[in-house]
Design a protein around this motif. Structure first.
Motif: not given
Length: 289
Positions: A166-182
């Motif tokens: 498990d990691v410490i994060c805001d899941p929606v915001q991390i998904m936003q980073i990954l989506m933008n990079l993809i």
């Protein structure tokens, strides 16, 4: 509170001639600085939300298609069920139940797509919590399929270790980073006409952090451009707004990290950042055992 102002208060012990001691207190009015900080946070939040909405707007037709598919299937299954019930002298309960299960599965698929899109588009403050990285990747895969359909020929591969902490994060915001990079990688690959259209999304577990990366075999980025990549309104695209990467950097910084870039082996680019591992009492006990 009665003044409606902010002060920074400091206290120091001062030794006077004759060895006597006094306490010196000072109060500095920092109201203007606090107002500027609040305004900056509001603007950053608005910019982050705009970036998400731009991403969804660009994929609107793909999202519609993704929802239309299960809707079409539901219509077909419902019509089949009606025919079975209407024509057969005795209703085949097993056959009808199977049809309704398929309808329920397709409806659940639509529900999941809509929930992911709503969560992705919703504006809210950063909330850091212990989150399953598997769950973050699962939700990213759902929206990642939309990118594969929008950018024909592009294939997104997800590489996770067998055991993911498990990691410490805001899941929606991390998904936003990954989506933008993809999405950026997909556009670079197609614009460059790369033979290898694979985008690799990876997680590498360290002692205290997990490194998340998105790599491609596109045209790569020059050292000159790397220096300005995360500057607001700087874009390598002809019609780019330059909000995506700067927003991603802001999100990464709110997670006590930094978005970085390196050359990919064999050509192309890798963007990467770290997330802190969430060490609970149970995980610490397992580690000691």
């Amino acid at each position: 509170d009665s003044l409606g102002r902010w002060f920074s208060v400091a206290e120091a012990r001062v030794t006077l001639p004759g060895s006597s001691h006094v306490t010196l207190q000072s109060a500095l009015d920092i109201t203007k600085r606090k107002i500027n900080e609040q305004e900056f946070e509001e603007q950053t939040s608005k910019m982050e939300n705009s970036s998400r909405l731009i991403t969804l707007g660009e994929m609107a037709s793909t999202i519609t298609h993704e929802i239309n598919q299960p809707l079409t299937a539901i219509t077909a299954y419902a019509n089949t069920a009606l025919e079975v019930i209407d024509r057969a002298p005795e209703v085949n309960k097993t056959q009808v139940l199977e049809i309704y299960r398929k309808i329920a599965n397709q409806a659940a698929r639509i529900d999941k797509i809509i929930k992911n899109i709503r969560a992705f588009a919703k504006r809210r403050p950063t909330t850091l919590e212990c989150v399953s990285l598997n769950s973050v990747f699962s939700d990213t895969m759902e929206l990642g399929r939309l990118i594969e359909k929008k950018y024909a020929g592009v294939h997104v591969v997800y590489e996770l270790p067998a055991v993911v902490p498990d990691v410490i994060c805001d899941p929606v915001q991390i998904m936003q980073i990954l989506m933008n990079l993809i999405r950026n990688a997909a556009e670079a690959i197609l614009e460059h006409g790369s033979e290898d259209k694979t985008i690799m999304v990876s997680a590498k577990v360290g002692a205290k952090d997990v490194e998340l990366s998105v790599g491609d075999h596109g045209p790569g980025i020059s050292d000159t451009m790397k220096a300005s990549l995360f500057t607001p309104f700087f874009s390598t695209k002809k019609n780019g707004l330059g909000l995506g990467l700067s927003t991603c950097q802001t999100i990464a910084e709110s997670h006590n990290s930094r978005l970085r870039v390196r050359d990919n082996e064999g050509g192309g680019t890798v963007f990467f950042f770290d997330l802190k591992i969430c060490f609970t009492k149970d995980s610490e006990n397992k580690k000691q055992n």
